[in-house]
Scaffold this motif. Sequence first.
Motif, PDB file in Angstrom:
ATOM      1  N   ASP A  59       0.861  -1.185   0.000  1.00 48.76           N
ATOM      2  CA  ASP A  59       0.000   0.000   0.000  1.00 48.76           C
ATOM      3  C   ASP A  59       0.897   1.235   0.000  1.00 48.76           C
ATOM      4  O   ASP A  59       1.364   1.682   1.049  1.00 48.76           O
ATOM      5  CB  ASP A  59      -0.905  -0.005   1.230  1.00 48.76           C
ATOM      6  CG  ASP A  59      -1.980   1.073   1.154  1.00 48.76           C
ATOM      7  OD1 ASP A  59      -1.732   2.123   0.531  1.00 48.76           O
ATOM      8  OD2 ASP A  59      -3.056   0.877   1.739  1.00 48.76           O
ATOM      9  N   GLY A  61       0.285   4.330  -0.587  1.00 54.33           N
ATOM     10  CA  GLY A  61      -0.278   5.482   0.108  1.00 54.33           C
ATOM     11  C   GLY A  61       0.051   5.472   1.589  1.00 54.33           C
ATOM     12  O   GLY A  61       0.450   6.491   2.162  1.00 54.33           O
ATOM     13  N   LYS A  62      -0.096   4.306   2.212  1.00 53.51           N
ATOM     14  CA  LYS A  62       0.207   4.188   3.648  1.00 53.51           C
ATOM     15  C   LYS A  62       1.692   4.367   3.917  1.00 53.51           C
ATOM     16  O   LYS A  62       2.087   4.948   4.938  1.00 53.51           O
ATOM     17  CB  LYS A  62      -0.270   2.836   4.170  1.00 53.51           C
ATOM     18  CG  LYS A  62      -1.781   2.737   4.329  1.00 53.51           C
ATOM     19  CD  LYS A  62      -2.177   1.438   5.005  1.00 53.51           C
ATOM     20  CE  LYS A  62      -3.693   1.388   5.218  1.00 53.51           C
ATOM     21  NZ  LYS A  62      -4.122   0.123   5.882  1.00 53.51           N
ATOM     22  N   GLU A  63       2.525   3.854   2.999  1.00 57.37           N
ATOM     23  CA  GLU A  63       3.969   4.002   3.171  1.00 57.37           C
ATOM     24  C   GLU A  63       4.388   5.474   3.091  1.00 57.37           C
ATOM     25  O   GLU A  63       5.203   5.948   3.886  1.00 57.37           O
ATOM     26  CB  GLU A  63       4.709   3.190   2.105  1.00 57.37           C
ATOM     27  CG  GLU A  63       4.589   1.691   2.264  1.00 57.37           C
ATOM     28  CD  GLU A  63       5.222   1.197   3.557  1.00 57.37           C
ATOM     29  OE1 GLU A  63       6.285   1.731   3.936  1.00 57.37           O
ATOM     30  OE2 GLU A  63       4.646   0.292   4.185  1.00 57.37           O
ATOM     31  N   GLU A  65       2.418   8.071   3.647  1.00 61.66           N
ATOM     32  CA  GLU A  65       1.863   8.743   4.827  1.00 61.66           C
ATOM     33  C   GLU A  65       2.726   8.503   6.056  1.00 61.66           C
ATOM     34  O   GLU A  65       2.955   9.410   6.863  1.00 61.66           O
ATOM     35  CB  GLU A  65       0.443   8.232   5.086  1.00 61.66           C
ATOM     36  CG  GLU A  65      -0.250   8.936   6.243  1.00 61.66           C
ATOM     37  CD  GLU A  65      -1.686   8.495   6.413  1.00 61.66           C
ATOM     38  OE1 GLU A  65      -2.245   8.746   7.501  1.00 61.66           O
ATOM     39  OE2 GLU A  65      -2.245   7.897   5.477  1.00 61.66           O
ATOM     40  N   SER A  66       3.239   7.285   6.203  1.00 61.71           N
ATOM     41  CA  SER A  66       4.115   6.962   7.336  1.00 61.71           C
ATOM     42  C   SER A  66       5.414   7.751   7.272  1.00 61.71           C
ATOM     43  O   SER A  66       5.917   8.247   8.290  1.00 61.71           O
ATOM     44  CB  SER A  66       4.411   5.460   7.340  1.00 61.71           C
ATOM     45  OG  SER A  66       5.315   5.127   8.375  1.00 61.71           O
TER      46      SER A  66
END
Length: 291
Positions: A59, A61-63, A65-66
Amino acid sequence: MITIDAMMVCLDLSDLDEKLVAFSRSVCERLQVRKVYFVHNIKLYELADDFREMLGDLDLGKEVESNIADIVSEQFGNITDYEILVGQEPITGLILADLVKRYKVKLTLLGKKMSDKGTGTQGIKLLRILPCSVLVLPETASFNIRKVLVPIDFSENSLHALRLSKALSDQLQLQLETMHVYRLPTQFFPLISEEEAVKKAVEVVKGKFAGLQKRHPEIAGVPFTLVRAANKNIAERIALHLQKGHHDLLVLGLKGNNAMPGLSLGSVPTEVYNSDLKVPLWLVYSEDEIR
């Protein structure tokens, strides 16, 4: 007092992100900013097919965002309320403009690399499409702002920039200077005396500024400098005066163009943006122009 209900910080996952996030903290410490949106748009269509295969079920997007969350945690902290927004849209400018409208963003922060590291075309596109004022941070800029320069052309838009600069200077105890760059109609030389033309131009512009001070007593004490363009354009004269006066912030008023679907940046702000300024550049739209 200057208050900003919502501010957007545009990140591009480059080395400049850490400085931009730290600068946003500096802005929040000096001004009343109620909420900050840290934003990045992932343009998946730019990824090569083999790289997409390598990502697999990751994912992205999550990476991203992190990654942004780590930078914000380190450089911004909890100085005010914030939110991290990661999109995956084909056109970055449109999603950013939508976020400005949706969250009623009053100020957007953009980073800017020097011209030898990029063309700056994406920044110009954003400046033309974002319906809010924009604060541009060059990669070489300092956060230590003590002197502010605001060029004016006696339009309502430049007057709005002057009023904002005066409020900013009063609030943060900064030195403020305004300037005007004038041109002479050289095509009439030697039919008219250049010396007389300069004298008349200076007389007219000083009269305009005196009238401006009478109509707006709040700017009566602001120092005013008159500069002749001569063999340079207006943007070059502004840049030279900025350097000569050791100013730390440049504020320019912008004018909207109701005949077009977007906002009009104007030739002088475009030329100023494209030059390698070493200080932050605050490009200001009035609320009337935004509407």
